[in-house]
Design an enzyme around this catalytic site. Structure first.
Site, PDB file in Angstrom:
ATOM      1  CB  SER A   1      -0.877   0.010   1.240  1.00  0.00           C
ATOM      2  OG  SER A   1      -1.777  -1.061   1.156  1.00  0.00           O
TER       3      SER A   1
ATOM      4  CB  SER B   1       4.691   1.215  10.912  1.00  0.00           C
ATOM      5  OG  SER B   1       3.402   0.769  11.237  1.00  0.00           O
ATOM      6  CE  LYS B   2       4.250   0.411   3.046  1.00  0.00           C
ATOM      7  NZ  LYS B   2       3.966   0.099   1.672  1.00  0.00           N
ATOM      8  NE  ARG B   3       2.089  -3.183  11.916  1.00  0.00           N
ATOM      9  CZ  ARG B   3       3.285  -3.324  11.339  1.00  0.00           C
ATOM     10  NH1 ARG B   3       3.379  -3.829  10.136  1.00  0.00           N
ATOM     11  NH2 ARG B   3       4.379  -2.970  11.970  1.00  0.00           N
TER      12      ARG B   3
END
Ligand code: GLU
Length: 458
Positions: free
Chosen positions: A15, A229-231
């Site tokens: 993503s 982070s991506k999260r």
């Protein structure tokens, strides 16, 4: 000075993170500001990690944010991006140049770049073996953000893997040469690669581009410590698309991650960003993500949006929530939205904020409900207001106001003796758009019916 040529060179592996979008944005802003070219180059030589889904998401995100690129192979009359996976033959030519010049050699099926300098062997703890090292000249990177950074390569490095795939370092530099890139603006995580890249430029006899390594994006302190982070909430461009944020607000906010204009103005249109953007104003320290600021900037852009542009995303949010359908009257909708525009931060807040304009099944705020019912004068005030409103021959904010003012004069009270009760009685909440235009928009019938129902429930 020669024309500025910058590139955005993502590897689509997952993503799209706002850090990736920021790299694209700073390059794009710089190109637009200088009248230079913005090249989009997809670094997809790692077949195992690159996916079509990630690429589609990346391109959709770039388009949504309005970052158009200037050149590339033609596809159906349009420019496609450059794909490194389609440029294999071209890299072979460059490889041959290094082999011919004695600056590359094969070992164990892979091809290595050969550094210049005296060779020696040294025991290496990590490899638990004697390894060959090189006393290469230090490389000085005159970084636009970090100043002079000196790094020295000590070991030859792989430029073609044993499976035949060229390495990131090699194709990244070859394409920067072929595409005549003048400035490389990229994340600080690449600083450790830059000395390898400069060594390759030197070997090809080409002056390296000017580098600017941008700071990392750090988590919102409320969400934790360290690199975002991506999260983390707010980290992915897709999330902003889904939550109906305005693309110009997202661009504005992302631009402020590590950059700010000299006068610290925060709300900037895309044109203003282009005009004010300076690489020299980029900061070295990590850029803190700030969820509250994001939402504030979105609010400011939403307030400024002409209603014609407000309509489409608003409709999408309201129909997703099941509040409107194709039969909903556009004129009514426009009226409601004009009232809400001043008040809400994002389209995702719109359904909850405006539900009572579209349905009788709107929710009621318990706290306000209790407060209103506790009022000893609630029944009496409603008993006065309902017939006055019902009798109005013309239903407009100003006539509603005069009717209430008439009551207030008669009872020697302030109009505010009625306002909160009326607001709650027709909307179930204690806050919202300005009351009088809100009542006008809802219409006499609905207002009177809801107030009667409220009165009966007391
Ligand atoms: N493909 C690299 C990345 O996504 C590009 C680095 C660069 O901009 O040179 O990080």
């Amino acid at each position: 000075m020669s024309k500025v040529r910058v590139r955005f060179a993502p590897s689509p592996t997952g993503s799209t993170h706002i850090g990736t979008a920021r790299t694209a944005l700073f390059n794009w802003l710089y190109a637009r500001k200088t009248g230079g070219a913005f090249v989009l180059r997809i670094e997809d030589t790692d077949k195992e990690r690159n996916t079509q889904a990630a690429l589609d998401e990346l391109l959709s995100g770039l388009k949504w944010l309005g970052m158009n690129w200037d050149e590339g192979p033609e596809v159906g009359g349009d420019y496609g991006p450059y794909f490194q996976s389609q440029r294999g033959d071209f890299y072979k030519e460059y490889l041959q140049k290094l082999l011919d010049a004695g600056r590359a050699y094969e070992q164990d099926g892979a091809i290595f770049f050969k550094l210049e300098g005296e060779r020696y062997t040294e025991y290496d703890d990590y490899h638990k073996a004697e390894i060959e090292k090189v006393r290469a000249e230090p490389v000085v990177i005159d970084d636009l953000i970090r100043g002079k950074v000196t790094r020295r390569e000590e070991r030859d490095f792989v430029i073609v893997r044993s499976n035949g795939d060229p390495s990131f370092h090699f194709v990244n530099v070859v394409d920067d040469i072929a595409m005549e890139i003048t400035h490389v603006l990229r994340g600080e995580d690449h600083l450790s690669n830059t000395s390898k890249h400069v060594e390759l430029f030197k070997a090809f006899g080409v002056k390296p581009p000017v580098y600017a390594h941008m700071p990392m994006i750090l988590k919102d302190p409320k969400l934790g410590k360290g690199k975002m982070s991506k999260r983390d909430r707010g980290a992915l461009i897709e999330e902003y698309q889904q939550r109906d944020f305005l693309p110009e607000a997202v661009v504005n906010f992302i631009a402020l991650l590590g950059w700010s204009p000299k006068d610290d103005q925060e709300v900037l249109s895309i044109e203003e960003l282009i005009e004010r953007f300076e690489v020299s104003d980029l900061q070295k320290a990590g850029a803190r993500f700030d969820e509250k600021k994001m939402s504030h900037i979105n609010f400011e852009h939403m307030k400024r949006l002409p209603i014609e542009r407000y309509l489409a995303p608003a409709k999408s949010a309201l129909s997703k929530a099941g509040l409107i359908d194709d039969a909903t009257d556009d004129a009514y909708l426009t009226q409601v939205l004009t009232l809400c525009q001043e008040k809400i931060n994002s389209f995702e807040d719109l359904p909850a904020f405006s539900a009572y304009f579209f349905t009788e099944a709107y929710s009621v705020d318990e706290k306000t409900d209790k407060k209103m019912r506790k009022r000893a004068d609630a029944g009496e005030r409603l008993g006065e207001a309902i017939p006055a409103l019902e009798a109005l021959p013309e239903w407009r904010a100003d006539s509603i106001e005069s009717a209430l003012q008439g009551l207030a004069d008669e009872k020697e009270l302030k109009v505010f003796a009625w306002f909160p009760l009326l607001r709650f009685g027709v909307s179930g909440v204690g806050g919202g758009p300005d009351l009088l235009p809100m009542l006008e928009t809802l219409g006499q019938k609905k207002v009177v019916a809801r107030l009667k129902k409220f009165q009966a429930s007391l």
